[in-house]
Design an enzyme around this catalytic site. Structure first.
Site, mmCIF file in Angstrom:
data_model
loop_
_atom_site.group_PDB
_atom_site.id
_atom_site.type_symbol
_atom_site.label_atom_id
_atom_site.label_comp_id
_atom_site.label_asym_id
_atom_site.label_seq_id
_atom_site.Cartn_x
_atom_site.Cartn_y
_atom_site.Cartn_z
ATOM 1 N N MET A 27 0.843 -1.346 0.089
ATOM 2 C CA MET A 27 0.112 -0.116 -0.126
ATOM 3 C C MET A 27 0.692 1.325 0.133
ATOM 4 S SD MET A 27 -1.681 -0.075 3.808
ATOM 5 C CE MET A 27 -3.238 -0.688 3.169
ATOM 6 N N GLU A 28 2.165 1.204 -0.268
ATOM 7 C CA GLU A 28 2.840 2.327 -0.297
ATOM 8 C C GLU A 28 2.304 3.628 -1.274
ATOM 9 O OE1 GLU A 28 5.354 -0.492 1.687
ATOM 10 O OE2 GLU A 28 3.918 -0.447 -0.123
ATOM 11 N N SER A 29 1.660 3.118 -2.198
ATOM 12 C CA SER A 29 1.120 4.223 -3.330
ATOM 13 C C SER A 29 0.079 4.907 -2.430
ATOM 14 C CB SER A 29 0.404 3.535 -4.370
ATOM 15 O OG SER A 29 -0.585 2.839 -4.348
#
Length: 153
Positions: A27-29
């Site tokens: 989920m870094e985006s």
């Protein structure tokens, strides 16, 4: 639940087990970042490039069932710890030299050209043939009661 950096650490394992209702996401985006911690290496060994892009660009949360379907996890089962211990016991019954060399073979050749793969395979096999652990493993397949394996080569 296995999100972000936690999932990226898990991706570095040789095998990954989860439950069907497990939730996984890179989920870094969602934070305006790109996946790091080696995800550019581990993901390419597990999923197709379009799947890696979709998962990392969207930060979408997927189930354990979908993770198994796309190759992100090795197996999706009701009791991952029990399954992992069962597999670990199976591996522990094998020659430690064979197990270590198998890991080295795949880690060093997964994205190599065919010549490098075959050369590495031959080199590793030649180091195993005729060792006590290889002889013991072969004998055990025919019911011989040989002593436990010696330490790694």
């Amino acid at each position: 639940m296995c999100f972000g950096g936690g999932l990226q650490i898990a991706l570095g394992a040789d095998m990954r087990y989860c439950t069907p209702d497990c939730k996984l996401s890179i989920m870094e985006s969602r934070w305006g970042l790109i996946p790091d911690m080696g995800a550019s290496v581990t993901l390419r060994e597990l999923v197709r490039i379009d799947v890696a892009k979709e998962l990392t660009m969207t930060g979408r949360i997927i189930s354990g069932v979908e993770a198994e379907k796309i190759g992100l996890v090795t197996r999706c089962v009701e009791d991952p710890m029990e399954e992992a211990l069962k597999v670990a016991e199976e591996i522990a019954e094998r020659s430690p030299d064979s197990v270590a060399s198998t890991k080295e073979l795949f880690q060093s050749t997964w994205v190599a050209d065919e010549d490098a793969c075959l050369r590495t395979e031959t080199d590793l096999q030649m180091k195993l043939i005729g060792t006590w652990n290889q002889i013991a493993a072969s004998g055990r397949q025919f019911g011989a009661k040989l002593p436990y394996y010696h330490g790694r080569k």
